[in-house]
Design an enzyme around this catalytic site. Structure first.
Site, PDB file in Angstrom:
ATOM      1  N   GLU A  74      13.479 -14.281  13.313  1.00  0.00           N
ATOM      2  CA  GLU A  74      14.919 -14.542  13.255  1.00  0.00           C
ATOM      3  C   GLU A  74      15.216 -15.550  12.155  1.00  0.00           C
ATOM      4  O   GLU A  74      16.278 -15.522  11.540  1.00  0.00           O
ATOM      5  CB  GLU A  74      15.422 -15.066  14.600  1.00  0.00           C
TER       6      GLU A  74
ATOM      7  N   SER B 163      15.655 -20.433  17.605  1.00  0.00           N
ATOM      8  CA  SER B 163      14.719 -19.353  17.927  1.00  0.00           C
ATOM      9  C   SER B 163      14.032 -18.845  16.669  1.00  0.00           C
ATOM     10  O   SER B 163      14.691 -18.529  15.677  1.00  0.00           O
ATOM     11  CB  SER B 163      15.454 -18.197  18.611  1.00  0.00           C
TER      12      SER B 163
ATOM     13  N   ARG C 183      22.719 -10.501  17.218  1.00  0.00           N
ATOM     14  CA  ARG C 183      22.146 -11.197  16.062  1.00  0.00           C
ATOM     15  C   ARG C 183      22.194 -10.367  14.771  1.00  0.00           C
ATOM     16  O   ARG C 183      21.345 -10.518  13.910  1.00  0.00           O
ATOM     17  CB  ARG C 183      20.712 -11.648  16.359  1.00  0.00           C
TER      18      ARG C 183
END
Length: 306
Positions: free
Chosen positions: A298, A227, A178
């Protein structure tokens, strides 16, 4: 800052659609957010470079937006310019000779995955069901805990404001879970993905298996940003830590921790950005109190006071 001067300088002068006051709720997967002071849909690299140049010269804050699949926009909106990639960044080309797909940053990642399957190219099955554009996926190195799109990058074309276009090779950039080592102002314009020849039926079956798993474990019918928190280092993911705090179903206003997946906050139809933030704070604080883990968002935030 002179947003009005920037608007006057750009209106009708470049290959871009310039508008004022467009509600960003229409451009985010959360379906939440107030208006952008200015929005520029840039159709060519030259237009994009000019827009960025004018905004910088006028001191106007700007942000690049793809499908808005991991963005929470403030209810008050954004007092700057939202930049969107248009026509010339929506092209896709498949090469069977070297098993690659080259696509513009505005192409939906789902379309790239489907083109790979249709052309019997394997290597992107893991990305099946991941929302957003190719450019956004590359910038954040989207993927699973085991496979990331960065592993498939052969080369990139990026715009570096003040420097111009640059071609980078996948090995020039650091890739991680990520995150990517791209510069903070690098704008991904195009990516070439290196794949492998495969059997179409096998690829399609794996994609369907992964989609079925997503349908069973993630809320698919309500607006969300995916998420909310990154998975921390350690044996337990964010969803497990939140679930252990008994927060599935917890709601503030129209924002609710999904009963299906504890690391998703869904919009039940009337959620505000303030509602989502309130739910996030509770999730974060409860997990820290219970386990000592400091969950990191996130989701990206736009228009909020720092």
């Amino acid at each position: 800052m002179s947003l009005s001067n920037a608007y006057l300088a750009l209106s009708g002068a470049v290959d871009a659609d310039i508008t004022r006051g467009e509600r960003l709720a229409h451009r985010t997967s959360y379906r939440i957010g107030g208006p952008a002071a200015m929005l520029a849909v840039c159709h060519t690299p030259k237009a994009l470079a000019r827009v960025i140049e004018v905004l910088g010269g006028q001191g106007v804050e700007w942000v690049l937006l793809g499908k808005g699949s991991n963005m929470l926009v403030a209810d008050e909106g954004f007092d700057g310019c939202v930049v969107v990639l248009g026509r010339d960044f929506s092209r896709i080309e498949v090469s069977h000779d070297d098993a690659t797909i080259t696509a513009g940053a505005a192409v939906p990642l789902s379309r790239v995955v489907q083109e790979a399957m249709r052309n019997s190219l394997s290597g992107l099955e893991f990305a099946c069901g991941i929302p957003g554009t190719l450019g956004g996926a590359v910038s954040m190195d989207a993927g699973t805990r085991r496979e990331w799109i960065g592993h498939r990058i052969g080369s990139l074309v990026v715009l570096r404001p003040g420097e111009g276009l640059r071609r980078l090779y996948g090995s020039d950039v650091e890739w991680g879970y990520r995150w990517s080592g791209l510069g903070p102002t690098d704008i991904v314009l195009e990516a070439t993905l290196v794949l492998e020849p495969g059997e179409k039926d096998v690829i399609a079956a794996e994609m369907e298996r992964l989609l079925a798993r997503r349908r069973a474990t993630q809320p698919m019918g309500k607006p969300s940003c995916g998420s909310v928190f990154r998975n921390p280092v350690g044996p337990k993911g964010a969803a497990k830590l939140i679930d252990e705090c008994g927060l599935k179903g917890y709601a503030v206003g129209g924002a609710q921790v999904s009963p299906v997946h504890a690391n998703f906050i869904v919009n039940n139809g009337r959620a505000t950005a303030a509602d989502v933030l309130a739910v996030m704070r509770t999730m974060h604080n409860r997990v820290r109190e219970a386990s000592g883990v400091d969950l990191q968002p996130e989701v990206k935030f736009l228009g909020f006071a720092s």
